[in-house]
Structures are given as structure tokens and as C-alpha cells.
Design a protein around this motif. Structure first.
Motif, short mmCIF file in Angstrom:
data_model
loop_
_atom_site.label_atom_id
_atom_site.label_comp_id
_atom_site.label_asym_id
_atom_site.label_seq_id
_atom_site.Cartn_x
_atom_site.Cartn_y
_atom_site.Cartn_z
N LEU A 489 4.25 3.05 20.88
CA LEU A 489 5.01 2.72 19.67
C LEU A 489 4.86 1.17 19.27
N PRO A 490 4.58 1.17 17.77
CA PRO A 490 4.08 -0.41 17.47
C PRO A 490 5.41 -1.00 17.29
N LEU A 491 6.73 -0.59 17.58
CA LEU A 491 8.13 -1.44 17.44
C LEU A 491 8.90 -0.78 18.39
N VAL A 492 9.40 -1.73 18.97
CA VAL A 492 10.53 -1.42 19.97
C VAL A 492 11.77 -2.44 20.09
N PHE A 493 12.87 -1.97 20.05
CA PHE A 493 14.04 -2.67 19.90
C PHE A 493 14.97 -2.37 21.23
N TYR A 494 15.97 -3.41 21.65
CA TYR A 494 16.61 -2.81 22.75
C TYR A 494 17.74 -3.73 22.60
N MET A 495 19.10 -2.94 22.80
CA MET A 495 20.43 -3.28 22.53
C MET A 495 21.25 -3.61 23.94
N PHE A 496 21.35 -4.85 24.19
CA PHE A 496 22.45 -4.97 25.25
C PHE A 496 23.71 -5.39 24.85
N THR A 497 24.79 -4.39 24.94
CA THR A 497 25.93 -4.36 24.47
C THR A 497 27.01 -4.94 25.31
N ASP A 498 28.02 -5.84 25.01
CA ASP A 498 28.63 -6.27 25.61
C ASP A 498 30.06 -5.21 25.30
N VAL A 499 30.53 -4.55 26.06
CA VAL A 499 31.71 -3.77 25.37
C VAL A 499 33.02 -4.41 25.17
N GLN A 500 33.29 -5.29 26.09
CA GLN A 500 34.55 -5.99 26.04
C GLN A 500 34.48 -6.93 24.69
N LYS A 501 33.31 -7.61 24.43
CA LYS A 501 33.37 -8.58 23.36
C LYS A 501 32.76 -8.08 22.08
N GLU A 502 32.49 -6.69 22.25
CA GLU A 502 31.99 -6.07 20.93
C GLU A 502 30.96 -6.80 20.27
N SER A 503 29.95 -6.91 20.99
CA SER A 503 28.81 -7.66 20.40
C SER A 503 27.53 -7.35 21.16
#
Length: 555
Positions: A489-503
């Protein structure tokens, strides 16, 4: 009231989610398979397209449910065609009986098996023809350790002296002049004799192992008595000497002539394409098939490959080809149950497609239980609840709807769970990185998307504490470039989500990735990471802005 679709199916249907499955993908597959089995004539089995993440492992263990079996490819296999279930034959079967069976059932290859259905070898019409052509091999019965039982059967005869289970120990000889016989006959030889007392007597006196009296004539009493005294067997046959001479070598057992080396055989799980390539490279017509226990179960020919039954599947929690198991274009899709955008998947005909804008596929399935008036067992209720809490981040995600929350509330009562307490346990289990590699965390919830000809991947992990999120970023961040190369894949994004802080902390790799992030979210990334306050949903808050930014940068 809506009712379950009842497609006409003839075998087990795979209910399966996307590759790199999350909790919704696994739990919805299990719950929907159970619903289909209760409310329709379909026989369904839940499957998984990848490894379970720790959150899902916790959920299944918590509610005492076995993980679905792995299925990464739905391309047709040998088991998806009509295998010819031709029984194996015993190795002691005579050449004559084997040839008769081939003619009766119109097949040119027979497989030799033991009592446990292990494949020992195979014999073809050509093998039998070659054996019969060697008329000068007078020692074939002895070499093959042929039983007299086979000789009697082959000659349509009757043994009046001797034990049929004994084996032939000498050559085949046609009795003639006693003077000649005395010179050439050896002890143990099987002698074909006419209805002449002197020839029969000479053969016995020369220590023949067996005399075969032709033309169906009975042996004189004195010959029977002498044969018993000398240990010589007597067989009566209705055939004349010429006919008996032509038939007798066909008494040899097939095990002596069967092919045993470099056998071309297939397993029921062998891909059709692989089998087709092998078949095209050889002149054999039939090939043995082994089951998953290595036991013989039938044969297959090129003609069988034409009568292919494609695997039947029901897709849950996805409708993008890039997120589906391999071989989907060679399978028959019966239904799609999903809550995502309508993607690139195409079907060969109309299917039951239920796509509802809610936060979780499990919410749709819960509604279908109610519509079909099917009771929800406690473990199934727990799985559906877990899927909703996971996908909606306990109703914090903007994808969450009142329908999701209502379904979760009802399911929590059925499962006997307190939503806040249980959700915290579930998310903590999912955030545990102990002993995990960067690749395992990365693939725990990773999906590939496409916009036009461009493809990109987006992964997401959710955590209840800042400490857990930071640990995940330190582990996975350096791996993103390698992951992109591995996935092509030419592009990869990864989300590290904090459930409590909603960010979400968004990390990325690839050409123009930072420009795309900057344009999509109007933030200034630092050190390969963008902090996205209030962003917790991949589907609703991340994918649309990313696609819009990519389109703008192309113009």
C-alpha cells in the motif's frame, strides 16, 4: 413484519466477516449463523478471516463461546465438486475381477486400499493389459504369492482337494506327454491337465503343487486319494485347456502390479486451480482423493471439474472486496449484512443486502432476531452486546445511534452485564500489549480502502488509558513503514484512540501522507503524528476527510 430470507442451499454456508477481524466482525458472524440456523432452512457456520485480537478473545472467553474456524480463502476446492465415490478394492483382488469391475462401473482406474481405507496404490486398465501381454511369465502366480482361492475364482472352478488359502509356489505348466513332463515338471508347479488318467497321475507323481482338471470332468477316486497322500491340490474347471491357460495368470492379485510410487493424488482441500494444472500435465484420467484424515474417499477426473459447486457465503460487517477473504469472486454470495458505506464489491446476481446506518452490525442482527421472533441465548446476547460496545466505543463514537444504545441496553439485561463495568474490562483486555508484536497489534483491526485507483490502509486500536495508548504508539509507530511495504500500500494511517478522552493520535506513512492529514483535519502534525481531538470513528470521522483531501490534492 420482516422475515428471514430463505435461499435454496444444499450445503453448509460460511458466515464470515472481514480480514483482520474486530469484535463486531467475529461476534456478528457467530450470532447471525445461529439466527439463520434457527429461523431458516439454511445450515450456517460462522468463520473468521484472520486472527482474533485480544479484545475479541476476552469476549469469547467471558461468554464461553468457541472461536470460529479460520477461513482465509473461499476459492473452490476438490470438496466442492462431485467426487466419484468409487470404493477402494482389496490388494488380493485378482486381475480378472478388477477388470470386470472396471467394465461394470465404466472406470479405467481402481484404487487399492486396506481395511482402514489407507491408499496403498492404484491399478489401471493399461497395467492389467501389460500384465496379460506377458504370456511367457509362467512364474507370475508364485511371484505374486497368489492364493488358490484366486485361481479357483478366476477359472470359475471348484477345489476338491486342498486348502484355498494356500498360495501358489511354482510355475504354470500345461500338461502333455508324461515323458516330457517327467523331464521339465518341478515340485510345486500348477499343472493344467486334460481328462487323461496317465497325465494326471504323472503330474502328481512329479510332485505338482496343484493339478487343474479342465472341461469340468471329475477326478477319478484313485487320483483324489493319491493327491491327498502326495499333498497335491486338485481344482476342477469348466474351461478347456486353452481357455484355462489364457485365464489362469489373471488370478494374480492386483497388489503385485499396482502403482505405488509418485502417485498423483489430491486432498479434499486442494484448490481446483492447482488440481487442474496437475491434471493437464499428465495423461492419467482418474486421480485418488484423500480426506482430511488422509483416508481414501474417491476419485476425480477432468470431467468432474466441470461440475463445480461454488462455496456459499454470507458477508457480515463489510462489503468491500479489499476487506474480504481471497477467492470471493469465485464464491456465491447469498447475503450481506453491514453498516458501512457501500463499497466496491460486485455479485453475479441479486442478493439479500441489508445495510443500515447504525454504529454496529450487531445492532442490525439484534433487530433481525426481534423481527423473526427468535429467542436470544445469554451467550449470543453477550456477544452482540460486546460488538456494539466495541464498535461505538461505548456510545462515544459519532457513528453510535439511539438504536445501538437501545439494543445494547436490552442485550445487557439478557446477558446479565453492567455496561460501564463490562466495557471497561473489555477495553482493558483489548489494550493489553503483553507479549504482542508490532505486527499483531497493527493487524488487530486493519482495513484497506480504495478511492478510484488508489488504495490505502487504516488501522485502529482503542485504549482506556493514556498509558496504554502511549505504549501502543511506541510499539506500532516504527512498524508502519514496514507494514505498508508488506501490504503493498502506498499510504497507511493508524488511529490510536483514547476512549475516555474521546481523542485519537493519528500516525501515518507514505508519500504525501502528512500533506493529506494536514489538509483533511486542519492540524499541524508533529514527528509523524497528528492529534485529533474528538475523532474516534474511523468510518465517519476519518475516512471521509481523508478521501476528500486525496481528491483535492489530485487536482
Amino acid at each position: 413484519m420482516s422475515t428471514m430470507p430463505k435461499p435454496k442451499v444444499w450445503r453448509k454456508v460460511n458466515v464470515i466477516g472481514h480480514v483482520h477481524p474486530d469484535t463486531d466482525s467475529i461476534c456478528s458472524a457467530i450470532a447471525y449463523a445461529y439466527l439463520k440456523n434457527q429461523a431458516s432452512e439454511t445450515v450456517c457456520e460462522p468463520r473468521r478471516a484472520g486472527q482474533l485480537n485480544r479484545e475479541t478473545e476476552f469476549v469469547l472467553k467471558h461468554f464461553g463461546v468457541e472461536p470460529p474456524r479460520l477461513c482465509t480463502d473461499v476459492s473452490p476446492q476438490i470438496k466442492d465438486i462431485d467426487i466419484r465415490q468409487q470404493p477402494g478394492i482389496d490388494g488380493e483382488t485378482s486381475l480378472k475381477d478388477a477388470l470386470s469391475l472396471m467394465r461394470d462401473v465404466e472406470i479405467d482406474t481402481l484404487c487399492i486400499t486396506n481395511a482402514g481405507q489407507d491408499l496403498l496404490g492404484l491399478i489401471t486398465v493399461r497395467d492389467i493389459a501389460n500384465a496379460n501381454m506377458d504370456m511367457m511369465d509362467t512364474g507370475v502366480l508364485a511371484d505374486a504369492k497368489t492364493s488358490y482361492k484366486n485361481v479357483v475364482s478366476t477359472l470359475d472352478g471348484e477345489m476338491i482337494v486342498g486348502d484355498p488359502d494356500d498360495t501358489v509356489a511354482g510355475r504354470i505348466y500345461i500338461g502333455g506327454s508324461p515323458d516330457v513332463m517327467e523331464e521339465v515338471l518341478q515340485p510345486g508347479d500348477l499343472v493344467l491337465v486334460p481328462n487323461r488318467y496317465d497325465i494326471q497321475l504323472c503330474a502328481i507323481e512329479c510332485q505338482a503343487g496343484c493339478i487343474v482338471i479342465c472341461n469340468g470332468k471329475a477326478a477319478p477316486r484313485t487320483i483324489e486319494t493319491l493327491a491327498r497322500e502326495k499333498g497335491c491340490r486338485i481344482i476342477l474347471t469348466p474351461h478347456d485347456t486353452y481357455g484355462a491357460a489364457r485365464l489362469v495368470s489373471q488370478a494374480a492379485p492386483v497388489r503385485h502390479f499396482m502403482q505405488t510410487k509418485n502417485l498423483l493424488k489430491f486432498n479434499v482441500d486442494t484448490a481446483i486451480e492447482d488440481a487442474r494444472r496437475v491434471m493437464a500435465s499428465v495423461r492419467h484420467r482418474y486421480f485418488p482423493i484423500l480426506d482430511n484424515n488422509g483416508k481414501y474417499c474417491g476419485v476425480v477426473s477432468r470431467r468432474n471439474l466441470l461440475n463445480l459447486h461454488r462455496k456459499q457465503v454470507i458477508l457480515v460487517d463489510h462489503n468491500e472486496k479489499t476487506q474480504a477473504v481471497d477467492g470471493l469472486d469465485q464464491a456465491e454470495i447469498l447475503e450481506i449484512i453491514d453498516h458501512h458505506r457501500i463499497g466496491t464489491l460486485e455479485t453475479t446476481g441479486p442478493v439479500y443486502f441489508r445495510n443500515v446506518p447504525v454504529g454496529c452490525t450487531a445492532t442490525i442482527i439484534f433487530q433481525m432476531y426481534l423481527e423473526n421472533e427468535v429467542d436470544i441465548p445469554k451467550p449470543i446476547a453477550g456477544l452482540l452486546l460486546s460488538a456494539i460496545l466495541s464498535d461505538t466505543l461505548m456510545f462515544r463514537s459519532p457513528t453510535s445511534t439511539p438504536q445501538d444504545e437501545q439494543a445494547a441496553t436490552a442485550l445487557a439485561k439478557m446477558a446479565g452485564e453492567d455496561i460501564p463495568a463490562y466495557a471497561e474490562q473489555m477495553f482493558e483486555a483489548g489494550g493489553d500489549l503483553t507479549g504482542k508484536t508490532a505486527e499483531e497489534v497493527f493487524l488487530s483491526d486493519f482495513k484497506v480502502f480504495s478511492r478510484g485507483d488508489a488504495k490505502f490502509g487504516v488501522g485502529q486500536s482503542s485504549y482506556m488509558t493514556e498509558k496504554s495508548r502511549a505504549a501502543a504508539e511506541a510499539l506500532v509507530g516504527p512498524y508502519l513503514e514496514e507494514a505498508a511495504a508488506h501490504a503493498g500500500l502506498p499510504l497507511v494511517f493508524y488511529m490510536f484512540t483514547d476512549v475516555q478522552k474521546e481523542s485519537t493520535d493519528l500516525m501515518y506513512t507514505g508519500q504525501n501522507a502528512e500533506r493529506i492529514v494536514r489538509a483533511a483535519f486542519r492540524v499541524e502534525p508533529r514527528d509523524g503524528k497528528a492529534v485529533l481531538e474528538g475523532v474516534v470513528s474511523r468510518k465517519k470521522q476519518l475516512i471521509p476527510p481523508l478521501m476528500a483531501a486525496m481528491q483535492d490534492l489530485e487536482h
